[in-house]
Design a protein around this motif. Structure first.
Motif, PDB file in Angstrom:
ATOM      1  N   SER A  52       0.872  -1.161   0.000  1.00 42.46           N
ATOM      2  CA  SER A  52       0.000   0.000   0.000  1.00 42.46           C
ATOM      3  C   SER A  52       0.918   1.223   0.000  1.00 42.46           C
ATOM      4  CB  SER A  52      -0.854   0.010   1.270  1.00 42.46           C
ATOM      5  OG  SER A  52      -0.021   0.126   2.411  1.00 42.46           O
ATOM      6  N   GLU A  53       0.339   2.402  -0.153  1.00 35.82           N
ATOM      7  CA  GLU A  53       1.156   3.612  -0.079  1.00 35.82           C
ATOM      8  C   GLU A  53       1.802   3.724   1.302  1.00 35.82           C
ATOM      9  OE1 GLU A  53       0.968   8.394  -0.976  1.00 35.82           O
ATOM     10  OE2 GLU A  53      -0.903   7.297  -0.722  1.00 35.82           O
ATOM     11  N   GLY A  54       1.049   3.393   2.343  1.00 38.21           N
ATOM     12  CA  GLY A  54       1.590   3.449   3.704  1.00 38.21           C
ATOM     13  C   GLY A  54       2.793   2.543   3.877  1.00 38.21           C
ATOM     14  N   LYS A  55       2.709   1.316   3.363  1.00 39.31           N
ATOM     15  CA  LYS A  55       3.837   0.383   3.471  1.00 39.31           C
ATOM     16  C   LYS A  55       5.027   0.876   2.651  1.00 39.31           C
ATOM     17  CE  LYS A  55       1.253  -3.854   4.450  1.00 39.31           C
ATOM     18  NZ  LYS A  55       0.884  -5.185   3.920  1.00 39.31           N
ATOM     19  N   PHE A  56       4.743   1.447   1.484  1.00 39.33           N
ATOM     20  CA  PHE A  56       5.823   1.994   0.651  1.00 39.33           C
ATOM     21  C   PHE A  56       6.551   3.112   1.391  1.00 39.33           C
ATOM     22  CE2 PHE A  56       7.199   5.287  -2.356  1.00 39.33           C
ATOM     23  CZ  PHE A  56       8.197   4.585  -3.014  1.00 39.33           C
ATOM     24  N   VAL A  57       5.806   3.961   2.064  1.00 39.92           N
ATOM     25  CA  VAL A  57       6.414   5.063   2.809  1.00 39.92           C
ATOM     26  C   VAL A  57       7.335   4.518   3.902  1.00 39.92           C
ATOM     27  CG1 VAL A  57       5.919   6.985   4.389  1.00 39.92           C
ATOM     28  CG2 VAL A  57       4.635   6.764   2.264  1.00 39.92           C
ATOM     29  N   ILE A  58       6.892   3.467   4.592  1.00 41.30           N
ATOM     30  CA  ILE A  58       7.719   2.867   5.641  1.00 41.30           C
ATOM     31  C   ILE A  58       9.024   2.333   5.041  1.00 41.30           C
ATOM     32  CG2 ILE A  58       7.871   1.047   7.403  1.00 41.30           C
ATOM     33  CD1 ILE A  58       5.861   3.452   7.918  1.00 41.30           C
ATOM     34  N   LEU A  59       8.933   1.611   3.931  1.00 37.43           N
ATOM     35  CA  LEU A  59      10.146   1.114   3.269  1.00 37.43           C
ATOM     36  C   LEU A  59      11.069   2.269   2.885  1.00 37.43           C
ATOM     37  CD1 LEU A  59       8.826  -1.714   0.903  1.00 37.43           C
ATOM     38  CD2 LEU A  59       9.859  -1.948   3.168  1.00 37.43           C
ATOM     39  N   SER A  60      10.482   3.348   2.382  1.00 34.50           N
ATOM     40  CA  SER A  60      11.273   4.511   1.972  1.00 34.50           C
ATOM     41  C   SER A  60      11.963   5.171   3.158  1.00 34.50           C
ATOM     42  CB  SER A  60      10.385   5.536   1.263  1.00 34.50           C
ATOM     43  OG  SER A  60       9.867   4.987   0.080  1.00 34.50           O
ATOM     44  N   LEU A  61      11.246   5.277   4.276  1.00 31.92           N
ATOM     45  CA  LEU A  61      11.833   5.883   5.475  1.00 31.92           C
ATOM     46  C   LEU A  61      13.003   5.065   6.011  1.00 31.92           C
ATOM     47  CD1 LEU A  61       8.600   7.023   7.361  1.00 31.92           C
ATOM     48  CD2 LEU A  61      10.337   8.510   6.329  1.00 31.92           C
ATOM     49  N   LEU A  62      12.942   3.743   5.830  1.00 34.26           N
ATOM     50  CA  LEU A  62      13.995   2.861   6.345  1.00 34.26           C
ATOM     51  C   LEU A  62      15.115   2.614   5.341  1.00 34.26           C
ATOM     52  CD1 LEU A  62      11.746   0.219   8.132  1.00 34.26           C
ATOM     53  CD2 LEU A  62      13.217   1.942   9.212  1.00 34.26           C
ATOM     54  N   ARG A  63      14.897   3.026   4.106  1.00 35.16           N
ATOM     55  CA  ARG A  63      15.792   2.685   3.000  1.00 35.16           C
ATOM     56  C   ARG A  63      17.265   2.968   3.276  1.00 35.16           C
ATOM     57  NH1 ARG A  63      15.192   5.147  -3.050  1.00 35.16           N
ATOM     58  NH2 ARG A  63      17.113   4.295  -3.876  1.00 35.16           N
ATOM     59  N   ASP A  64      17.602   4.109   3.752  1.00 37.33           N
ATOM     60  CA  ASP A  64      19.006   4.468   3.984  1.00 37.33           C
ATOM     61  C   ASP A  64      19.356   4.500   5.468  1.00 37.33           C
ATOM     62  OD1 ASP A  64      19.624   4.778   1.220  1.00 37.33           O
ATOM     63  OD2 ASP A  64      18.581   6.707   1.246  1.00 37.33           O
ATOM     64  N   ALA A 119      15.231  -4.266   1.741  1.00 39.53           N
ATOM     65  CA  ALA A 119      16.173  -3.252   1.263  1.00 39.53           C
ATOM     66  C   ALA A 119      16.247  -3.264  -0.266  1.00 39.53           C
ATOM     67  CB  ALA A 119      17.551  -3.491   1.865  1.00 39.53           C
ATOM     68  N   ALA A 120      16.244  -4.468  -0.847  1.00 44.68           N
ATOM     69  CA  ALA A 120      16.284  -4.576  -2.314  1.00 44.68           C
ATOM     70  C   ALA A 120      15.022  -3.995  -2.933  1.00 44.68           C
ATOM     71  CB  ALA A 120      16.458  -6.039  -2.725  1.00 44.68           C
ATOM     72  N   LEU A 121      13.867  -4.309  -2.352  1.00 47.08           N
ATOM     73  CA  LEU A 121      12.611  -3.770  -2.874  1.00 47.08           C
ATOM     74  C   LEU A 121      12.563  -2.262  -2.719  1.00 47.08           C
ATOM     75  CD1 LEU A 121       9.841  -4.265  -4.139  1.00 47.08           C
ATOM     76  CD2 LEU A 121       8.943  -4.650  -1.820  1.00 47.08           C
ATOM     77  N   ALA A 122      12.990  -1.758  -1.572  1.00 52.67           N
ATOM     78  CA  ALA A 122      12.989  -0.307  -1.341  1.00 52.67           C
ATOM     79  C   ALA A 122      13.879   0.399  -2.352  1.00 52.67           C
ATOM     80  CB  ALA A 122      13.434  -0.001   0.092  1.00 52.67           C
ATOM     81  N   ALA A 123      15.032  -0.173  -2.633  1.00 46.38           N
ATOM     82  CA  ALA A 123      15.953   0.441  -3.598  1.00 46.38           C
ATOM     83  C   ALA A 123      15.380   0.391  -5.012  1.00 46.38           C
ATOM     84  CB  ALA A 123      17.306  -0.264  -3.551  1.00 46.38           C
ATOM     85  N   ASP A 124      14.882  -0.768  -5.419  1.00 48.12           N
ATOM     86  CA  ASP A 124      14.351  -0.924  -6.779  1.00 48.12           C
ATOM     87  C   ASP A 124      13.098  -0.086  -6.998  1.00 48.12           C
ATOM     88  OD1 ASP A 124      16.375  -2.715  -7.258  1.00 48.12           O
ATOM     89  OD2 ASP A 124      15.109  -4.498  -7.077  1.00 48.12           O
ATOM     90  N   LEU A 125      12.163  -0.239  -6.096  1.00 49.60           N
ATOM     91  CA  LEU A 125      10.876   0.427  -6.259  1.00 49.60           C
ATOM     92  C   LEU A 125      10.969   1.909  -5.957  1.00 49.60           C
ATOM     93  CD1 LEU A 125       7.980  -0.120  -7.006  1.00 49.60           C
ATOM     94  CD2 LEU A 125       7.514  -0.649  -4.614  1.00 49.60           C
ATOM     95  N   GLY A 126      11.809   2.271  -5.008  1.00 47.30           N
ATOM     96  CA  GLY A 126      11.936   3.675  -4.620  1.00 47.30           C
ATOM     97  C   GLY A 126      12.274   4.569  -5.795  1.00 47.30           C
ATOM     98  N   GLY A 127      13.294   4.200  -6.533  1.00 47.94           N
ATOM     99  CA  GLY A 127      13.693   5.008  -7.682  1.00 47.94           C
ATOM    100  C   GLY A 127      12.635   5.056  -8.770  1.00 47.94           C
ATOM    101  N   ALA A 128      12.065   3.910  -9.071  1.00 50.07           N
ATOM    102  CA  ALA A 128      11.052   3.848 -10.133  1.00 50.07           C
ATOM    103  C   ALA A 128       9.796   4.619  -9.740  1.00 50.07           C
ATOM    104  CB  ALA A 128      10.702   2.389 -10.437  1.00 50.07           C
ATOM    105  N   HIS A 129       9.385   4.475  -8.501  1.00 50.89           N
ATOM    106  CA  HIS A 129       8.148   5.124  -8.074  1.00 50.89           C
ATOM    107  C   HIS A 129       8.310   6.641  -8.001  1.00 50.89           C
ATOM    108  CE1 HIS A 129       4.105   4.825  -6.551  1.00 50.89           C
ATOM    109  NE2 HIS A 129       4.406   5.634  -5.562  1.00 50.89           N
ATOM    110  N   THR A 130       9.423   7.089  -7.455  1.00 53.68           N
ATOM    111  CA  THR A 130       9.626   8.533  -7.382  1.00 53.68           C
ATOM    112  C   THR A 130       9.811   9.131  -8.777  1.00 53.68           C
ATOM    113  OG1 THR A 130      11.969   8.202  -6.892  1.00 53.68           O
ATOM    114  CG2 THR A 130      10.510   8.547  -5.010  1.00 53.68           C
ATOM    115  N   ALA A 131      10.428   8.391  -9.680  1.00 53.86           N
ATOM    116  CA  ALA A 131      10.570   8.874 -11.061  1.00 53.86           C
ATOM    117  C   ALA A 131       9.195   9.002 -11.716  1.00 53.86           C
ATOM    118  CB  ALA A 131      11.463   7.931 -11.864  1.00 53.86           C
TER     119      ALA A 131
END
Length: 169
Positions: A52-64, A119-131
């Motif tokens: 969900s968007e909420g779960k994506f945000v959590i992954l993004s917050l933890l990404r780095d 971490a792999a999902l956050a990295a892969d999806l993070g860039g694509a989603h923000t783009a």
């Protein structure tokens, strides 16, 4: 672009002819329709990853943050309640994307950290989603962006939330 329910409200206002600025209403409904379309597109892009968007945000917050964050900081960062963050963490932990790590110095405290899979999902999806998000307004000129920001802020300040918010500089 306007939803059927909004179209019916506009028709009703036009029929009443009570002095309501129907054109202003229509513009607001167009903005609501756009926001809804963006939300639906976002959900559709995250759904294949069981996010969900909420779960994506959590992954993004933890990404780095390899040392993770405590749940209350995740809740604050995501703009959700502590009860909501517990459910989001539970779901992401169940999916193997993060884990709770007890604090060795204070056993009452925990840190939430991404698993290698998370971490792999956050990295892969993070860039694509923000783009993808950037493409929505990416073809606007700087002047158009500036004007749109100014107009959106004016509308925001007419909402209850905008009036209650801290002044934005």
């Amino acid at each position: 672009m306007i939803l059927r329910k909004h179209d019916l409200l506009l028709q009703d206002s036009r029929a009443r002819d009570d002095g309501t600025d129907v054109d202003a209403m229509e513009l607001c409904f167009e903005l609501l329709s756009l926001a809804g379309a963006i939300d639906r597109d976002c959900a559709a892009r995250l759904r294949p990853h069981r996010l969900s968007e909420g779960k994506f945000v959590i992954l993004s917050l933890l990404r780095d943050r390899p040392r993770g964050l405590p749940p209350h900081e995740l809740a604050d960062g995501a703009g959700v309640t502590r009860a909501t963050i517990t459910g989001l963490i539970d779901g992401l932990e169940r999916d193997g994307l993060l884990r709770r790590v007890p604090d060795k110095a204070d056993r009452r405290s925990i840190s939430v950290r991404l698993t290698p899979q998370g971490a792999a999902l956050a990295a892969d999806l993070g860039g694509a989603h923000t783009a993808w998000i950037a493409t929505l307004t990416g073809d606007l000129t700087m002047e158009e962006r500036k004007m749109l920001r100014k107009l959106l802020r004016r509308i925001w300040m007419r909402t209850d939330a905008g009036r209650a918010a801290e002044p934005v500089s």
